[in-house]
Design a protein around this motif. Structure first.
Motif, short mmCIF file in Angstrom:
data_model
loop_
_atom_site.label_atom_id
_atom_site.label_comp_id
_atom_site.label_asym_id
_atom_site.label_seq_id
_atom_site.Cartn_x
_atom_site.Cartn_y
_atom_site.Cartn_z
N PHE A 203 -12.46 -48.95 -31.81
CA PHE A 203 -11.02 -48.66 -31.86
C PHE A 203 -10.80 -47.25 -32.41
CE2 PHE A 203 -10.28 -53.36 -31.81
CZ PHE A 203 -9.35 -53.37 -30.79
N LYS A 204 -11.56 -46.94 -33.47
CA LYS A 204 -11.41 -45.65 -34.14
C LYS A 204 -11.65 -44.50 -33.16
CE LYS A 204 -13.15 -43.32 -38.28
NZ LYS A 204 -12.00 -43.06 -39.11
N MET A 207 -8.87 -44.43 -30.39
CA MET A 207 -7.57 -43.99 -30.88
C MET A 207 -7.59 -42.52 -31.28
SD MET A 207 -5.44 -46.28 -30.42
CE MET A 207 -5.78 -47.83 -29.62
N HIS A 211 -5.91 -40.88 -28.43
CA HIS A 211 -4.47 -40.90 -28.71
C HIS A 211 -3.96 -39.93 -29.75
CE1 HIS A 211 -3.94 -45.24 -27.00
NE2 HIS A 211 -3.98 -44.32 -26.07
N LEU A 218 -4.93 -38.32 -24.18
CA LEU A 218 -3.63 -38.79 -23.70
C LEU A 218 -2.61 -37.64 -23.66
CD1 LEU A 218 -1.64 -41.11 -22.95
CD2 LEU A 218 -1.17 -41.34 -25.40
N LYS A 247 -7.49 -57.18 -33.97
CA LYS A 247 -7.50 -58.10 -35.11
C LYS A 247 -6.26 -58.99 -35.12
CE LYS A 247 -10.03 -55.03 -38.18
NZ LYS A 247 -9.63 -53.82 -38.90
N TRP A 254 -2.10 -58.45 -25.50
CA TRP A 254 -3.14 -57.41 -25.46
C TRP A 254 -3.56 -57.15 -24.01
CZ3 TRP A 254 -4.72 -53.72 -28.45
CH2 TRP A 254 -5.95 -53.10 -28.20
N ALA A 282 3.28 -47.04 -21.21
CA ALA A 282 2.22 -47.96 -21.66
C ALA A 282 1.56 -47.49 -22.96
CB ALA A 282 1.16 -48.11 -20.55
N SER A 283 1.61 -46.20 -23.24
CA SER A 283 0.91 -45.69 -24.42
C SER A 283 1.82 -45.60 -25.65
CB SER A 283 0.32 -44.31 -24.10
OG SER A 283 1.36 -43.39 -23.82
N CYS A 285 2.91 -45.89 -28.94
CA CYS A 285 2.10 -46.23 -30.11
C CYS A 285 2.70 -47.40 -30.89
CB CYS A 285 1.98 -45.03 -31.05
SG CYS A 285 1.76 -43.45 -30.22
N CYS A 288 2.70 -51.02 -29.44
CA CYS A 288 1.42 -51.73 -29.52
C CYS A 288 1.02 -52.00 -30.96
CB CYS A 288 0.33 -50.95 -28.80
SG CYS A 288 -1.20 -51.89 -28.64
N HIS A 289 1.13 -50.98 -31.80
CA HIS A 289 0.72 -51.14 -33.21
C HIS A 289 1.50 -52.25 -33.91
CE1 HIS A 289 -1.16 -46.84 -33.57
NE2 HIS A 289 -1.81 -47.65 -32.76
N HIS A 292 -0.27 -55.41 -32.67
CA HIS A 292 -1.74 -55.59 -32.72
C HIS A 292 -2.48 -54.87 -33.84
CE1 HIS A 292 -1.78 -57.83 -28.99
NE2 HIS A 292 -0.99 -56.92 -28.44
N LYS A 293 -1.79 -54.00 -34.57
CA LYS A 293 -2.52 -53.24 -35.60
C LYS A 293 -2.27 -53.80 -37.01
CE LYS A 293 -3.30 -48.58 -37.28
NZ LYS A 293 -2.53 -47.50 -37.78
#
Ligand code: HEC
Length: 293
Positions: A203-204, A207, A211, A218, A247, A254, A282-283, A285, A288-289, A292-293
């Protein structure tokens, strides 16, 4: 249906007749009685004796389809058969000692010894086959030592050593001694394109490289500054992301979010302008975060 089968059988018989016309007994090779007797002995021992082509007297002698034993005894008769240019002993019970019988057959250009028990001692008998162009030793017991016997065969063009006891270095050594020789060792591994290791694509990494900031893949893509390779790299990241598990957050969310990223970058990759709009959406931030973050 039956008549069709009959026709096929008739056609096959017809082909058989044509091949048989090439057989030595049917054509005038002006063989002496002794030579004809030797040809007959070879055939009795399981060998096929054919003309290489109808306009030459060169003979092709093949034992590879035979299941007869004592090939050594049969090839002893080849000494009396004129102009043998091809000899196929693949898969037979021919021995090192038996090859002494063909040591004087200087007309041979092609010799098949694959899948036999031939070893280095047998190769010593091939030294005098000065017209040899093709030698197949695949699946035999020959070693690098035995290859030394072949150094004088200057016309040799192709040598097959796959699954023998000879090494790649040994084959290369012989290729140096015989200019133009191709040695097939079978050791060359086909090149495999390695898929990105999932351990590295975290992920790190995705991202940060994909990103974060103005220099990210991106950002470059959305401002149309990304190269083809960079777009492909981002596609690779998104495909990896789709296979990863966050997580937090439900799986279907997702799947939908990462699926939208993959679909969008694919459109961009194809040069479709709609891709940029879709990718921007779609991107998101935060969208999504927050889940899912
Ligand atoms: C499809 C979902 C998704 C989108 C879109 C997304 N992220 Fe993330 N991001 C995640 C997840 C999930 C994590 C948490 C990873 C973890 O659990 O370690 C994350 C973590 C991060 C991190 C912390 C990385 C670390 O582990 O140090 C950064 C920085 C980040 N995102 C930047 C961004 C930016 C900037 C954008 C928007 C341009 C963005 N992300 C868009 C899913 C997304």
């Amino acid at each position: 249906m039956k008549s069709l089968l009959g026709l096929i059988v008739l056609l096959m018989v017809g082909v058989g007749v044509v091949v048989a016309a090439e057989s030595v007994e049917k054509v005038d090779l002006k063989l002496t009685d002794a030579q004809q007797a030797a040809v007959d002995k070879v055939k009795e021992g399981g060998g096929m004796v054919l003309r290489v082509a109808s306009n030459t007297t060169a003979l092709d002698v093949a034992f590879h389809l035979s299941d007869k034993k004592n090939t050594d005894g049969t090839i002893a008769h080849l000494k009396a058969v004129p102009n043998v240019t091809k000899l196929n002993l693949a898969g037979t019970d021919v021995t090192d000692a038996g090859l002494a019988h063909i040591a004087g057959l200087k007309t041979i250009t092609h010799l098949h010894l694959e899948r036999t028990n031939i070893g280095d001692a047998g190769l010593a008998h091939l030294k005098g086959l000065e017209n040899l162009e093709y030698l197949n030793l695949y699946g035999t017991k020959v070693t690098d030592q035995g290859l030394n016997h072949l150094k004088g065969l200057k016309k040799l063009k192709k040598l097959y050593l796959w699954q023998s006891k000879a090494t790649k270095a040994g084959g290369q050594g012989l290729a140096k001694a015989i200019p133009g020789l191709y040695v097939n060792t079978g050791w060359e591994k086909p090149k495999v394109v390695e898929p990105p290791k999932t351990a590295e694509v975290t992920f790190k990494v995705i991202m940060e490289k994909g990103h974060k900031g103005d220099g990210s893949l991106l950002a470059k893509t959305l401002t149309k500054k990304a190269s083809k390779d960079e777009i492909k790299a981002l596609l690779g990241y998104y495909e990896a992301l789709a296979k990863m598990k966050p997580k937090k957050g439900p799986a279907n969310s997702w799947k939908a979010k990462t699926g939208a990223l993959v679909a969008a970058i694919k459109l961009v990759d194809k040069g479709d302008q709609k891709g940029f709009v879709a990718l921007k959406k779609a991107s998101d931030c935060k969208a999504c975060h927050s889940v899912h973050k």
